[in-house]
Design a protein around this motif. Sequence first.
Motif: not given
Length: 301
Positions: A59, A72, A56, A125-126, A67-70
Amino acid sequence: MNVEKEINTYQIKQMNWILILICIVNCNMIFAQSSPIFLKGEDPKPENKKWKLIKNMSDEFGGKKIDAKKWQISGQGWIGRAPGLFLAENVKVSDGSLQITTTKMPKKVKKQGKEFTHGGGYVGSRFGMTYGYYECDMKANKTFMSSTFWLINEGKGLEGCDKRTTELDIQECVGQIVNKAEWMKYFDQSMNSNTHSRNIPEGCNYKKGTSKAGGPAGGKVYDDFHVYGVWWKSKEEVLFFLDGKLIKKVAPPSDFNITMYLRMVVETYDWNPVPEDGGMTGTKEERTTTYNWVRSWKLTE
């Protein structure tokens, strides 16, 4: 008919060999990701441990969009340092890489009481982590704006003496030096790394300060890709690597033991101002910072 069958059989065999070759290439790519990039003898891990990829916070940028899950891309509350404004449209994933392109805006924009004339980009990173190895394969842009890879903690949810700032700059550089100060002389051809401790709450026993590291990149940072890495070993020890080779080991000015988050940012520096011609005379490729991949690792038994 027999001739046609033989031809078809030959074609099938050829296709099978092509599929096998593709599989071999892909397997090699997977194998190459089984540990960070190190030159022979440079891997610092203990013999009884191995590197585990933290997915997570990693990449390969093989898709068609971020990848918006990982990640911003709007700045997470930070809009940029004037005159460089973070613009989401300047960030894209294409050709197997993350690309952040610098731009000059058609007209000035005023935000938060400041004027912005140029566009940069922000990818954060989220997810966060503490001790581990962080690396990227990056080629800098050729402008006066920055190309960076770093970590920082977030103050949200922290209380007491943990509500301070720790920052780990793995690489920050520029493609065009406008400031002629001696300390910036090689800022376009070196790995420039720091550990920062600041914003210490009153009454807390932590030191404010900076520990510097880095080394020569062997040419201009925009001429080629380089692997910039750091082993955040402990709260007291940080090791910086360039193209798989140990460059320097430093002790942070204060305890580095707070969760930090990855940042890939193209911004303006107030100490490297906009050149007279506006600084955006190059091609789009020259104005783009490119990250082929980003990988985060943790030591496991």
